[in-house]
Write a protein that holds these residues in place. Structure first.
Motif, PDB file in Angstrom:
ATOM      1  N   VAL A  88       0.821  -1.211   0.000  1.00 19.69           N
ATOM      2  CA  VAL A  88       0.000   0.000   0.000  1.00 19.69           C
ATOM      3  C   VAL A  88       0.860   1.268   0.000  1.00 19.69           C
ATOM      4  CG1 VAL A  88      -1.711   1.328   1.276  1.00 19.69           C
ATOM      5  CG2 VAL A  88      -1.960  -1.153   1.092  1.00 19.69           C
ATOM      6  N   TRP A  89       1.886   1.296   0.854  1.00 17.80           N
ATOM      7  CA  TRP A  89       2.709   2.514   0.946  1.00 17.80           C
ATOM      8  C   TRP A  89       3.411   2.821  -0.375  1.00 17.80           C
ATOM      9  CZ3 TRP A  89       7.848   2.676  -0.166  1.00 17.80           C
ATOM     10  CH2 TRP A  89       8.555   1.456  -0.164  1.00 17.80           C
ATOM     11  N   LEU A  90       3.839   1.760  -1.087  1.00 13.83           N
ATOM     12  CA  LEU A  90       4.521   1.951  -2.349  1.00 13.83           C
ATOM     13  C   LEU A  90       3.547   2.409  -3.433  1.00 13.83           C
ATOM     14  CD1 LEU A  90       7.151   1.817  -3.898  1.00 13.83           C
ATOM     15  CD2 LEU A  90       6.787  -0.638  -4.253  1.00 13.83           C
ATOM     16  N   ARG A  91       2.321   1.884  -3.390  1.00 17.39           N
ATOM     17  CA  ARG A  91       1.311   2.325  -4.349  1.00 17.39           C
ATOM     18  C   ARG A  91       0.991   3.801  -4.153  1.00 17.39           C
ATOM     19  NH1 ARG A  91      -3.229  -2.132  -3.529  1.00 17.39           N
ATOM     20  NH2 ARG A  91      -1.708  -3.272  -2.305  1.00 17.39           N
ATOM     21  N   ILE A  92       0.852   4.212  -2.896  1.00 16.74           N
ATOM     22  CA  ILE A  92       0.558   5.615  -2.600  1.00 16.74           C
ATOM     23  C   ILE A  92       1.688   6.510  -3.106  1.00 16.74           C
ATOM     24  CG2 ILE A  92       0.272   7.312  -0.748  1.00 16.74           C
ATOM     25  CD1 ILE A  92      -1.130   5.108   0.866  1.00 16.74           C
ATOM     26  N   ALA A  93       2.927   6.101  -2.826  1.00 14.13           N
ATOM     27  CA  ALA A  93       4.090   6.887  -3.276  1.00 14.13           C
ATOM     28  C   ALA A  93       4.148   6.962  -4.801  1.00 14.13           C
ATOM     29  CB  ALA A  93       5.372   6.273  -2.721  1.00 14.13           C
ATOM     30  N   ALA A  94       3.906   5.826  -5.453  1.00 16.14           N
ATOM     31  CA  ALA A  94       3.998   5.778  -6.912  1.00 16.14           C
ATOM     32  C   ALA A  94       2.915   6.623  -7.574  1.00 16.14           C
ATOM     33  CB  ALA A  94       3.908   4.331  -7.384  1.00 16.14           C
ATOM     34  N   TRP A  95       1.681   6.517  -7.093  1.00 21.19           N
ATOM     35  CA  TRP A  95       0.600   7.323  -7.679  1.00 21.19           C
ATOM     36  C   TRP A  95       0.809   8.814  -7.385  1.00 21.19           C
ATOM     37  CZ3 TRP A  95      -1.862   5.801 -11.586  1.00 21.19           C
ATOM     38  CH2 TRP A  95      -2.279   4.476 -11.742  1.00 21.19           C
ATOM     39  N   THR A  96       1.392   9.132  -6.242  1.00 21.51           N
ATOM     40  CA  THR A  96       1.701  10.534  -5.931  1.00 21.51           C
ATOM     41  C   THR A  96       2.732  11.077  -6.910  1.00 21.51           C
ATOM     42  OG1 THR A  96       1.258  10.172  -3.572  1.00 21.51           O
ATOM     43  CG2 THR A  96       2.566  12.112  -4.160  1.00 21.51           C
ATOM     44  N   ILE A  97       3.751  10.271  -7.197  1.00 23.25           N
ATOM     45  CA  ILE A  97       4.768  10.674  -8.170  1.00 23.25           C
ATOM     46  C   ILE A  97       4.132  10.899  -9.539  1.00 23.25           C
ATOM     47  CG2 ILE A  97       6.772   9.839  -9.471  1.00 23.25           C
ATOM     48  CD1 ILE A  97       7.668   8.452  -6.863  1.00 23.25           C
ATOM     49  N   ALA A  98       3.266   9.979  -9.945  1.00 22.06           N
ATOM     50  CA  ALA A  98       2.588  10.119 -11.237  1.00 22.06           C
ATOM     51  C   ALA A  98       1.771  11.407 -11.280  1.00 22.06           C
ATOM     52  CB  ALA A  98       1.690   8.911 -11.491  1.00 22.06           C
ATOM     53  N   ALA A  99       1.080  11.717 -10.184  1.00 27.40           N
ATOM     54  CA  ALA A  99       0.262  12.931 -10.129  1.00 27.40           C
ATOM     55  C   ALA A  99       1.131  14.188 -10.205  1.00 27.40           C
ATOM     56  CB  ALA A  99      -0.561  12.943  -8.837  1.00 27.40           C
ATOM     57  N   ILE A 100       2.289  14.171  -9.520  1.00 27.71           N
ATOM     58  CA  ILE A 100       3.194  15.326  -9.552  1.00 27.71           C
ATOM     59  C   ILE A 100       3.712  15.560 -10.969  1.00 27.71           C
ATOM     60  CG2 ILE A 100       5.470  16.143  -8.807  1.00 27.71           C
ATOM     61  CD1 ILE A 100       4.930  14.786  -6.105  1.00 27.71           C
ATOM     62  N   ILE A 101       4.107  14.483 -11.636  1.00 30.22           N
ATOM     63  CA  ILE A 101       4.624  14.592 -13.001  1.00 30.22           C
ATOM     64  C   ILE A 101       3.561  15.168 -13.933  1.00 30.22           C
ATOM     65  CG2 ILE A 101       5.370  13.245 -15.007  1.00 30.22           C
ATOM     66  CD1 ILE A 101       6.757  11.347 -13.006  1.00 30.22           C
ATOM     67  N   ILE A 102       2.349  14.657 -13.830  1.00 31.42           N
ATOM     68  CA  ILE A 102       1.262  15.131 -14.691  1.00 31.42           C
ATOM     69  C   ILE A 102       0.938  16.596 -14.393  1.00 31.42           C
ATOM     70  CG2 ILE A 102      -1.204  14.861 -15.197  1.00 31.42           C
ATOM     71  CD1 ILE A 102      -0.799  11.834 -14.710  1.00 31.42           C
ATOM     72  N   ALA A 103       0.904  16.966 -13.105  1.00 29.73           N
ATOM     73  CA  ALA A 103       0.583  18.341 -12.726  1.00 29.73           C
ATOM     74  C   ALA A 103       1.642  19.324 -13.225  1.00 29.73           C
ATOM     75  CB  ALA A 103       0.445  18.442 -11.209  1.00 29.73           C
ATOM     76  N   LEU A 104       2.929  18.964 -13.050  1.00 29.90           N
ATOM     77  CA  LEU A 104       3.999  19.850 -13.499  1.00 29.90           C
ATOM     78  C   LEU A 104       3.984  20.021 -15.016  1.00 29.90           C
ATOM     79  CD1 LEU A 104       7.003  18.759 -11.246  1.00 29.90           C
ATOM     80  CD2 LEU A 104       5.727  20.896 -11.151  1.00 29.90           C
ATOM     81  N   ASN A 105       3.758  18.924 -15.718  1.00 28.55           N
ATOM     82  CA  ASN A 105       3.695  19.011 -17.172  1.00 28.55           C
ATOM     83  C   ASN A 105       2.497  19.842 -17.635  1.00 28.55           C
ATOM     84  OD1 ASN A 105       5.989  17.538 -17.853  1.00 28.55           O
ATOM     85  ND2 ASN A 105       4.933  15.602 -17.605  1.00 28.55           N
ATOM     86  N   GLY A 106       1.371  19.699 -16.930  1.00 27.18           N
ATOM     87  CA  GLY A 106       0.197  20.495 -17.259  1.00 27.18           C
ATOM     88  C   GLY A 106       0.439  21.979 -17.063  1.00 27.18           C
ATOM     89  N   LYS A 107       1.098  22.326 -15.960  1.00 26.07           N
ATOM     90  CA  LYS A 107       1.409  23.735 -15.695  1.00 26.07           C
ATOM     91  C   LYS A 107       2.348  24.291 -16.752  1.00 26.07           C
ATOM     92  CE  LYS A 107       3.128  26.951 -12.184  1.00 26.07           C
ATOM     93  NZ  LYS A 107       2.393  28.023 -12.839  1.00 26.07           N
ATOM     94  N   LEU A 108       3.363  23.503 -17.125  1.00 21.77           N
ATOM     95  CA  LEU A 108       4.295  23.949 -18.170  1.00 21.77           C
ATOM     96  C   LEU A 108       3.553  24.190 -19.476  1.00 21.77           C
ATOM     97  CD1 LEU A 108       7.196  24.446 -19.216  1.00 21.77           C
ATOM     98  CD2 LEU A 108       7.295  22.016 -19.764  1.00 21.77           C
ATOM     99  N   LEU A 109       2.635  23.295 -19.829  1.00 23.49           N
ATOM    100  CA  LEU A 109       1.876  23.433 -21.075  1.00 23.49           C
ATOM    101  C   LEU A 109       1.010  24.684 -21.051  1.00 23.49           C
ATOM    102  CD1 LEU A 109       1.202  22.158 -23.799  1.00 23.49           C
ATOM    103  CD2 LEU A 109      -0.607  20.854 -22.670  1.00 23.49           C
ATOM    104  N   LEU A 110       0.349  24.917 -19.931  1.00 21.14           N
ATOM    105  CA  LEU A 110      -0.504  26.099 -19.803  1.00 21.14           C
ATOM    106  C   LEU A 110       0.323  27.387 -19.879  1.00 21.14           C
ATOM    107  CD1 LEU A 110      -3.001  24.980 -16.994  1.00 21.14           C
ATOM    108  CD2 LEU A 110      -3.483  25.287 -19.428  1.00 21.14           C
ATOM    109  N   ASP A 111       1.476  27.402 -19.186  1.00 21.11           N
ATOM    110  CA  ASP A 111       2.346  28.581 -19.220  1.00 21.11           C
ATOM    111  C   ASP A 111       2.864  28.850 -20.623  1.00 21.11           C
ATOM    112  OD1 ASP A 111       1.974  28.927 -16.546  1.00 21.11           O
ATOM    113  OD2 ASP A 111       3.927  28.137 -15.929  1.00 21.11           O
ATOM    114  N   THR A 112       3.162  27.759 -21.346  1.00 19.49           N
ATOM    115  CA  THR A 112       3.670  27.912 -22.716  1.00 19.49           C
ATOM    116  C   THR A 112       2.577  28.475 -23.637  1.00 19.49           C
ATOM    117  OG1 THR A 112       5.149  26.021 -22.398  1.00 19.49           O
ATOM    118  CG2 THR A 112       4.703  26.691 -24.668  1.00 19.49           C
ATOM    119  N   LEU A 113       1.353  27.956 -23.501  1.00 20.51           N
ATOM    120  CA  LEU A 113       0.236  28.433 -24.313  1.00 20.51           C
ATOM    121  C   LEU A 113      -0.120  29.880 -24.003  1.00 20.51           C
ATOM    122  CD1 LEU A 113      -2.112  25.295 -24.253  1.00 20.51           C
ATOM    123  CD2 LEU A 113      -0.682  26.098 -26.139  1.00 20.51           C
ATOM    124  N   ALA A 114       0.101  30.261 -22.731  1.00 17.51           N
ATOM    125  CA  ALA A 114      -0.203  31.625 -22.316  1.00 17.51           C
ATOM    126  C   ALA A 114       0.913  32.608 -22.676  1.00 17.51           C
ATOM    127  CB  ALA A 114      -0.433  31.665 -20.794  1.00 17.51           C
ATOM    128  N   GLY A 115       2.017  32.052 -23.242  1.00 22.66           N
ATOM    129  CA  GLY A 115       3.123  32.919 -23.658  1.00 22.66           C
ATOM    130  C   GLY A 115       4.047  33.312 -22.529  1.00 22.66           C
TER     131      GLY A 115
END
Length: 442
Positions: free
Chosen positions: A415-442
């Motif tokens: 369970v602890w490893l699943r929580i850590a792994a899904w948290t990492i996946a969420a962080i990666i997706i969130a950071l990439n989403g922010k970068l994409l939005l910032d890029t589109l916004a110029g």
């Protein structure tokens, strides 16, 4: 093909890296030290990708522009890498599948093909960084024009083919030897640059400005893409299967333990090298007001006069050449794993390598010819951002597979490893989403 209810997979097709599959013996009843040595190797192959020329570009840019601040990003990225690579090893050991063949056996054909295309883009971006890095090193050491250096990198396929024919352990020994050269060069660089210990330690503490400063965030995501590399997840899940461990529940648990130790130790070496590059840039350039040193060539030229030691620049270029050459090995193997795993398509090693290298050489050669040094530097950083954008498409399937009790059996993530792994996946997706939005916004 229908799914097998008891295993959760479609019928398995072929094995990973068939020419070296289970060719490395694991002594039965051996001491812990002998077992550790038997399993040592795949983790170091994987660690190469965490200190390739793409890392140099992002670490130099981050260190010269923002001092030691982004050391926290390197540390967090390395922790993510350790967890994700451990999952990749568990997947290969538990299922007998690499991540690519697991996707092929678990998803519909359109989904699997889409993931394959995205992964090939990531491999090309990674190979692009290696081509440019090696060409720059040849230019700095021997004065070769960048375009000529780019073309020469195509010849390394001959070196790799020769190593592969001599056995997987010889290939691993070659990689480890070059890693020692890289680490030794940067140990010297740190000694002569004399960074402030207190400032270095403070740099490992995360700061909110990394997220609020767009320029810093761009470099931070580049560091993330350069550190946690999608093709390494595919490679590691295949490379662990070169070990002939016992195919029993206890044998697989034991193999997973030693494989995790192997990759963790190797990635700590990668942490040292990445941190050393950023610390060197911060100590040599940022503290002296040279905050725009983002190009490897500029760093090479400025190191000797800034530090007052001519050898500093030479060793910097030697380490870069070793890094570029080492990275070609992992790109070769990763390309083979991805193509064979997703498509079940077998190509001669030389053909696969020439295809991958050709896709990287063409854009690198064009940029080198048209824009010179400044263009190659921008292309290096961009390649790492592209890698980061591809990460979720490798991480999400990996975490999903290793959390499935039917597929993983005794090696299902706790369970602890699943929580850590899904948290990492969420962080990666969130950071990439922010970068994409910032890029589109110029």
């Amino acid at each position: 093909m229908d799914f097998n209810v008891t295993s959760g997979w479609r019928k398995q097709g072929s094995v990973s890296l068939p020419e070296v599959f289970r060719t490395v013996a694991v002594p039965a009843g051996a001491s812990p030290l002998r077992k550790m040595l038997a399993f040592a190797g795949p983790g170091f192959l994987v660690s190469v990708g965490y200190m390739d020329p793409g890392n140099w570009a992002t670490d130099l840019a981050g260190g010269s522009a923002f001092g030691y601040t982004l050391l926290s990003v390197i540390l967090l990225s390395n922790i993510m890498a350790i967890i994700l690579q451990a999952l990749a090893a568990r997947l290969g050991i538990a299922t007998g599948r690499d991540l690519a063949s697991a996707c092929r056996d678990a998803y519909s054909k359109p989904v699997a093909l889409s993931l394959w295309v995205l992964c090939e883009i990531a491999i090309v971006a990674c190979d692009l960084a290696e081509v440019i890095g090696t060409a720059i090193a040849l230019n700095l050491l021997f004065g070769l024009p960048l375009v000529a250096g780019v073309c020469i990198t195509a010849l390394d396929v001959l070196v790799i083919l020769a190593l592969q024919k001599r056995g997987f352990r010889r290939l691993e020994a070659f990689v480890v030897s070059l890693l020692v050269v890289i680490a030794a060069c940067f140990a010297f660089e740190l000694l002569v640059s004399r960074p402030e210990p207190t400032a270095v330690l403070a740099g490992f503490v995360p700061r909110s400005e990394v997220l609020t400063n767009p320029a810093m965030l761009y470099i931070a995501i580049g560091i993330l893409g350069a550190t946690v590399m999608p093709h390494n997840l595919y490679l590691h899940s295949a490379a662990v299967q070169t070990r002939a461990f016992e195919q029993t529940p206890d044998g697989r648990r034991d193999a997973a333990k030693w494989a995790t130790i192997d990759s963790t130790v190797a990635l700590m070496l990668a942490l040292f090298v990445n941190a050393a590059i950023l610390i060197l840039a911060a100590a040599a350039f940022h503290t002296t007001g040279q905050t725009e040193v983002a190009e490897i060539q500029d760093a090479y030229r400025l190191l000797a006069p800034t530090l007052g030691i001519g050898l500093a620049s030479t060793l910097f270029a030697v380490a870069l050449l070793a890094s570029g050459q080492n990275s070609t090995v992992t790109a070769t193997l990763a390309g083979q794993v991805v193509m064979e795993g997703f498509l079940n398509l077998r190509l001669p090693a030389w053909a696969r390598r020439l295809i991958t290298r050709g896709l990287a050489i063409i854009p690198a050669g064009i940029v080198a010819a048209l824009y010179g040094e400044s263009g190659t530097a921008q292309l290096l950083v961009l390649s790492q951002v592209i890698l980061s954008m591809q990460l979720p498409f490798a991480v999400v399937p990996l975490v999903a597979f290793t959390s499935d009790k039917v597929k993983m059996r005794e090696l299902t993530s706790p369970v602890w490893l699943r929580i850590a792994a899904w948290t990492i996946a969420a962080i990666i997706i969130a950071l990439n989403g922010k970068l994409l939005l910032d890029t589109l916004a110029g």
